[in-house]
Design an enzyme around this catalytic site. Structure first.
Site: not given
Lengths: 375, 209
Positions: A128, A163, A165, A252
């Site tokens: 990120h 991931d 995200h 995750d």
């Protein structure tokens, strides 16, 4: 034999006692990896230098991080996304972040020099972090920095992000690059942080058609995830013909993860990891660099990442979690230390069919959108 | 949000005397569908790609020739907007008149054009994630103190809010969609629940009875 990268300095990327992105996750994983029989002495990386970090990041941002990290006062740090709940100001965070960058970077260099083809970096994956901003637990983008190094050496890099995200930082870095493809499977931006990664975000200029986003419905299970993965990954890599596969293996997406809503199990992860090894064998002469990433259920991530290690080392997954490991970490594994390496089967979710249909349509829409760009 | 914030300022216009082919080529090369028609500095009509297609269609009773004048096929009179009109007024005007654009006039001078596409962009700007952010959805009665509680909890945790949207539910309650600038919604959810606000997304963070 693959190379394992881990340094005690990784512990310095510690954003606080109650912060979910805890270095304990990698530490426990390393110990479990040894206990399940992976006989590898980790290569300890040097921290990346500030100059190396500045190949991707804004020098003013980096100077701010380093100054705050050393306890110096800096005005106006908020504009860099620092001092927030996700990215608090913590002493040593600059050096800690550079430790993680150094690990991913040395992995890239070993693949570049031909010393290794399969590397597991037991940390990093800070996808990120933006050019001039921290976000979502990520200060320096180790992935972007390592990929840039390979790009500068002339490589074509396929980056796959599993991931939960979206990899907004990595995608943004290479959005118009001819030499990088990013493929991200993530929970839909409509519902999950960071709110980007739609099917129609395909890249710009020379990078057009090289950024593939597969936003999945909340509560997507392993079968639908893998069907989506299979529909896109083979055609994408066949077309792009990368020299190396870089994988951010955030865990995750696991059903028990507290920060996301996907429904993957340890068995699904094992299948995904085997697919990735297989794709590297087919498309990149086996060159594969894997980092960790998100994943906030300690019980789940340690098993999932140990399974990642076993798959990379071509070892079978044992049925049980070694007793010695369970005993050693019983104080840390507050929700109970698991006995089996694999999850018990989970109940199918109520809207399973609808979710599966929608995800299938997402993959089709993406392939339709890139078809004219892949001629 | 005002019309002047979303409109296009560099407007291509035509005179009513130009041929349909010329208007058509202007649209093709410029990549737009709406052409205001100006006569002596005064807005007299709008011609759209649809006007041209319908006027020249072989299916029409008496098709116009490509050499016909824009003034013969344009729509007039014209609905217009004012630069400081709110965008929702522009949207309502277009919706009611079932048209796709509004020339923007100030003091009888054409200063811009706003189209349905601009309104979609405005919608995306309002609903999208302008900064990296998660999503939290609440159901409240809509009382002022509920909003006060909501923002106080965020302030206490020092979590910025990227955007807040509200919609009215059929039962009269208010659905609030907050985009907090955090990846970890657990603590803020716990606090909101303990303050009596009802969380409906994400489901695992829904308040325990």
């Amino acid at each position: 034999m693959p190379t394992l990268i881990y340094g005690p300095g990784y512990r310095h990327y510690d954003l606080g006692e109650r912060h979910p992105f805890s270095p304990i996750r990698a530490e426990l994983t390393l110990d479990l990896i040894r206990e399940v029989g992976i006989d590898a002495v980790p290569l300890v990386p040097e921290p990346a230098t500030v100059d190396e970090v500045c190949t991707i990041h804004d020098p003013e941002y980096v100077a701010t991080v380093e100054a705050l990290s050393e306890g110096r006062e800096v005005p106006d740090f908020e504009r860099f996304g620092l001092g927030t709940a996700d990215d608090p100001i913590v002493p040593g965070m600059g050096e800690g972040a550079r430790q993680l960058v150094g690990g991913t970077l040395i992995g890239a260099r070993r693949i570049l020099s031909g010393v290794d083809d399969r590397v597991l970096q037991l940390g990093g994956g800070l996808h990120h972090a933006k050019r001039a901003s921290a976000a979502g637990f990520c200060v320096y983008n180790d992935l972007s920095i390592a990929i840039q190094e390979m790009v500068d050496a002339g490589m074509y890099v396929a980056y796959v992000d599993i991931d939960a995200h979206h990899c907004d930082g990595v995608q943004e870095t290479f959005y118009s690059s001819e030499q990088v493809m990013t493929v991200s499977l993530h929970e839909s931006p409509e519902f999950l942080f960071p709110g980007t990664g739609w099917v129609h975000d395909l890249g710009r200029g020379m990078g057009r058609g090289q950024h593939l986003n597969l936003p999945l419905d909340p509560f997507t299970d392993g079968d639908s995830y893998l069907a989506t993965f299979d529909a896109v990954m083979g055609p994408a890599l066949s077309w792009f013909r990368p020299d190396v596969l870089v994988v951010q293996a955030g865990a995750d997406g696991h059903a028990s993860d507290p920060l996301a809503d996907l429904m993957l199990t340890s068995r699904d992860y094992e299948t995904i990891f085997r697919r990735l090894v297989d794709l590297a064998g087919r498309h990149t002469k086996g060159r594969l660099l894997v980092t960790l990433g998100g994943g906030y259920s300690l019980d789940a991530v340690t098993r999932v990442w140990a399974i990642l290690g076993l798959v990379l080392w071509d070892l079978p997954v044992p049925d049980t979690v070694p007793e010695a490991w369970r005993r050693r970490w019983s104080q840390v594994l507050v929700d109970g230390a698991p006995e089996a390496m694999h999850d018990a089967p989970i109940k199918p979710v109520a809207l399973r069919h609808e979710i599966e249909t929608h995800n299938r349509q997402t993959a089709t829409r993406l392939l339709d959108a890139v078809a004219p760009l892949w001629l | 949000m005002f019309v002047e914030e979303v409109m296009h300022r560099d407007v291509v216009t035509v005179s009513p005397a130009v041929a349909l082919t010329e208007a058509y080529h202007l649209m093709q090369t410029g990549g737009f569908r709406h052409l205001p028609v100006m006569d002596g500095g005064r807005l007299v009509g709008v011609v759209t790609d649809r006007d041209l297609r319908l006027a020249t269609s072989q299916l029409a009773d008496r098709p116009f020739s490509p050499e016909a004048r824009v003034g013969d096929v344009m729509s007039a009179p014209v609905s217009t907007a004012y630069p400081r009109d709110p965008v929702e007024l522009a949207a309502r005007t277009m919706r009611d008149a079932r048209i796709g654009c509004l020339p923007v006039e100030e003091d009888e001078t054409l200063v811009g054009i706003v189209t349905v596409t601009d309104l979609i962009d405005a919608f995306l700007a309002v609903t999208g994630a302008r900064r990296p952010s998660g999503r939290l959805e609440l159901q409240i009665q809509g009382r002022p103190e509920e909003f006060a509680t909501l923002t106080r909890v965020f302030a206490e945790l020092d979590i910025s809010i990227a955007s807040i949207l509200t919609t009215q539910e059929p039962d009269g309650r208010t659905r609030v969609i907050v985009r907090p600038e955090t990846i970890d919604l657990r603590e803020v959810s716990r606090r909101l629940c303990s303050e009596g606000l009802e969380i409906v997304w994400p489901p695992p963070l829904a308040c325990q009875p």
